[in-house]
Design a protein around this motif. Structure first.
Motif, PDB file in Angstrom:
ATOM      1  N   VAL A  99      -7.137  -8.424  -2.155  1.00 11.88           N
ATOM      2  CA  VAL A  99      -7.344  -7.141  -2.847  1.00 11.88           C
ATOM      3  C   VAL A  99      -7.039  -5.996  -1.903  1.00 11.88           C
ATOM      4  O   VAL A  99      -7.390  -6.047  -0.724  1.00 11.88           O
ATOM      5  N   ILE A 100      -6.376  -4.954  -2.445  1.00 10.92           N
ATOM      6  CA  ILE A 100      -6.274  -3.693  -1.706  1.00 10.92           C
ATOM      7  C   ILE A 100      -6.846  -2.578  -2.574  1.00 10.92           C
ATOM      8  O   ILE A 100      -6.661  -2.558  -3.784  1.00 10.92           O
ATOM      9  N   ASP A 101      -7.576  -1.691  -1.909  1.00  8.66           N
ATOM     10  CA  ASP A 101      -8.184  -0.534  -2.557  1.00  8.66           C
ATOM     11  C   ASP A 101      -7.267   0.650  -2.287  1.00  8.66           C
ATOM     12  O   ASP A 101      -7.127   1.084  -1.144  1.00  8.66           O
ATOM     13  N   LEU A 102      -6.639   1.164  -3.328  1.00 12.17           N
ATOM     14  CA  LEU A 102      -5.640   2.220  -3.171  1.00 12.17           C
ATOM     15  C   LEU A 102      -6.248   3.579  -2.837  1.00 12.17           C
ATOM     16  O   LEU A 102      -5.525   4.505  -2.499  1.00 12.17           O
ATOM     17  N   THR A 103      -7.579   3.711  -2.918  1.00  9.45           N
ATOM     18  CA  THR A 103      -8.204   4.995  -2.571  1.00  9.45           C
ATOM     19  C   THR A 103      -8.419   5.132  -1.069  1.00  9.45           C
ATOM     20  O   THR A 103      -8.819   6.191  -0.596  1.00  9.45           O
ATOM     21  N   PHE A 115       0.829  -1.209   0.000  1.00  6.65           N
ATOM     22  CA  PHE A 115       0.000   0.000   0.000  1.00  6.65           C
ATOM     23  C   PHE A 115       0.865   1.261   0.000  1.00  6.65           C
ATOM     24  O   PHE A 115       0.555   2.243  -0.666  1.00  6.65           O
ATOM     25  N   SER A 116       1.963   1.222   0.724  1.00  7.45           N
ATOM     26  CA  SER A 116       2.768   2.427   0.920  1.00  7.45           C
ATOM     27  C   SER A 116       3.632   2.817  -0.279  1.00  7.45           C
ATOM     28  O   SER A 116       4.184   3.916  -0.299  1.00  7.45           O
ATOM     29  N   ILE A 117       3.751   1.979  -1.296  1.00  9.07           N
ATOM     30  CA  ILE A 117       4.563   2.368  -2.456  1.00  9.07           C
ATOM     31  C   ILE A 117       3.866   3.409  -3.331  1.00  9.07           C
ATOM     32  O   ILE A 117       4.498   4.050  -4.160  1.00  9.07           O
ATOM     33  N   TYR A 118       2.566   3.608  -3.120  1.00 11.29           N
ATOM     34  CA  TYR A 118       1.798   4.516  -3.975  1.00 11.29           C
ATOM     35  C   TYR A 118       1.788   5.932  -3.426  1.00 11.29           C
ATOM     36  O   TYR A 118       1.719   6.149  -2.220  1.00 11.29           O
ATOM     37  N   ASP A 119       1.854   6.884  -4.358  1.00 13.64           N
ATOM     38  CA  ASP A 119       1.717   8.302  -4.018  1.00 13.64           C
ATOM     39  C   ASP A 119       0.272   8.689  -4.300  1.00 13.64           C
ATOM     40  O   ASP A 119      -0.395   8.111  -5.167  1.00 13.64           O
ATOM     41  N   ARG A 120      -0.184   9.691  -3.581  1.00 12.88           N
ATOM     42  CA  ARG A 120      -1.564  10.144  -3.747  1.00 12.88           C
ATOM     43  C   ARG A 120      -1.604  11.651  -3.959  1.00 12.88           C
ATOM     44  O   ARG A 120      -0.785  12.384  -3.400  1.00 12.88           O
ATOM     45  N   GLY A 153       1.723  17.761 -15.839  1.00 12.10           N
ATOM     46  CA  GLY A 153       0.652  18.737 -15.916  1.00 12.10           C
ATOM     47  C   GLY A 153      -0.741  18.188 -15.678  1.00 12.10           C
ATOM     48  O   GLY A 153      -1.733  18.887 -15.869  1.00 12.10           O
ATOM     49  N   ARG A 154      -0.841  16.948 -15.269  1.00 10.01           N
ATOM     50  CA  ARG A 154      -2.133  16.300 -15.058  1.00 10.01           C
ATOM     51  C   ARG A 154      -2.269  15.904 -13.589  1.00 10.01           C
ATOM     52  O   ARG A 154      -1.337  15.378 -12.990  1.00 10.01           O
ATOM     53  N   ASP A 155      -3.429  16.155 -13.003  1.00  8.37           N
ATOM     54  CA  ASP A 155      -3.673  15.743 -11.627  1.00  8.37           C
ATOM     55  C   ASP A 155      -3.792  14.220 -11.582  1.00  8.37           C
ATOM     56  O   ASP A 155      -4.502  13.621 -12.391  1.00  8.37           O
ATOM     57  N   CYS A 156      -3.100  13.634 -10.622  1.00 11.08           N
ATOM     58  CA  CYS A 156      -3.123  12.184 -10.481  1.00 11.08           C
ATOM     59  C   CYS A 156      -3.575  11.841  -9.066  1.00 11.08           C
ATOM     60  O   CYS A 156      -2.959  12.267  -8.096  1.00 11.08           O
ATOM     61  N   GLU A 157      -4.663  11.094  -8.977  1.00 12.62           N
ATOM     62  CA  GLU A 157      -5.207  10.712  -7.677  1.00 12.62           C
ATOM     63  C   GLU A 157      -4.323   9.672  -6.999  1.00 12.62           C
ATOM     64  O   GLU A 157      -4.034   9.755  -5.810  1.00 12.62           O
ATOM     65  N   ILE A 158      -3.874   8.665  -7.773  1.00 13.27           N
ATOM     66  CA  ILE A 158      -3.053   7.574  -7.241  1.00 13.27           C
ATOM     67  C   ILE A 158      -2.060   7.134  -8.316  1.00 13.27           C
ATOM     68  O   ILE A 158      -2.409   7.031  -9.490  1.00 13.27           O
ATOM     69  N   GLY A 159      -0.849   6.848  -7.884  1.00 17.08           N
ATOM     70  CA  GLY A 159       0.164   6.349  -8.806  1.00 17.08           C
ATOM     71  C   GLY A 159       1.502   6.228  -8.116  1.00 17.08           C
ATOM     72  O   GLY A 159       1.595   6.247  -6.887  1.00 17.08           O
TER      73      GLY A 159
END
Length: 164
Positions: free
Chosen positions: A134-138, A48-53, A59-65
């Motif tokens: 399953v993990i939900d990244l949101t 879970f912790s490898i993702y940035d939020r 130039g694009r808003d990214c919710e998760i990646g």
């Protein structure tokens, strides 16, 4: 008897040094620390912790990646249906998650495949086509990201079901 040429002396010294280094490596091998990497069949907090939020990428808003890898994850209409225990019909492709995601995550059991459906990452058994974990990244935290834990909370009607 052949005279000792400089080339012969250098060659003999090189061979002796190489043999000594190999012998030393063999002698030290049992004392060297071995990595304690055990493949797992479930997600861990490190997954879970490898993702940035909430970041900007090109130039694009990214919710998760994963910002440092240039990965922004898009939503999928299937993600809410991806839950542990579900057997995927053959018409739903189980495409492996992006390689950098697999590379960053802790080692998983060899019989499982890491797949991604939008903002959900799943461990998938390709032989049975069953979703194992399953993990939900949101989610706000790893505790809330575990979809199987959230399902249990929803079934029990506990307040944890509303936290994510």
């Amino acid at each position: 008897m052949d005279p000792m040429t400089p080339e012969t002396i250098v060659s003999a010294l090189f061979s002796t040094s190489a043999a000594a280094a190999a012998g030393l490596a063999v002698m030290l091998q049992p004392t060297l620390p071995r990595p304690d990497v055990q493949p797992v069949d479930h997600f861990q907090e490190a997954d879970f912790s490898i993702y940035d939020r909430d970041f900007t990428l090109q130039g694009r808003d990214c919710e998760i990646g994963i910002k440092r890898r240039g990965i922004c994850l898009s939503r999928s209409p299937l993600e809410d249906t991806i839950v542990p225990g579900r057997v995927l019909p053959v018409e739903i492709p189980a495409t492996s998650a992006e390689f950098p995601i697999i590379l960053e995550a802790p080692l998983k059991a060899s019989h499982l495949q890491t797949v991604r459906f939008g903002h959900r990452i799943a461990l998938f058994n390709p032989d049975t086509r069953e979703i194992v974990d399953v993990i939900d990244l949101t989610a706000q935290s790893f505790a809330n990201a575990r979809v199987s834990d959230r399902q249990k909370a929803e079934l029990e009607g506990t307040p944890d079901a509303q936290t994510s």
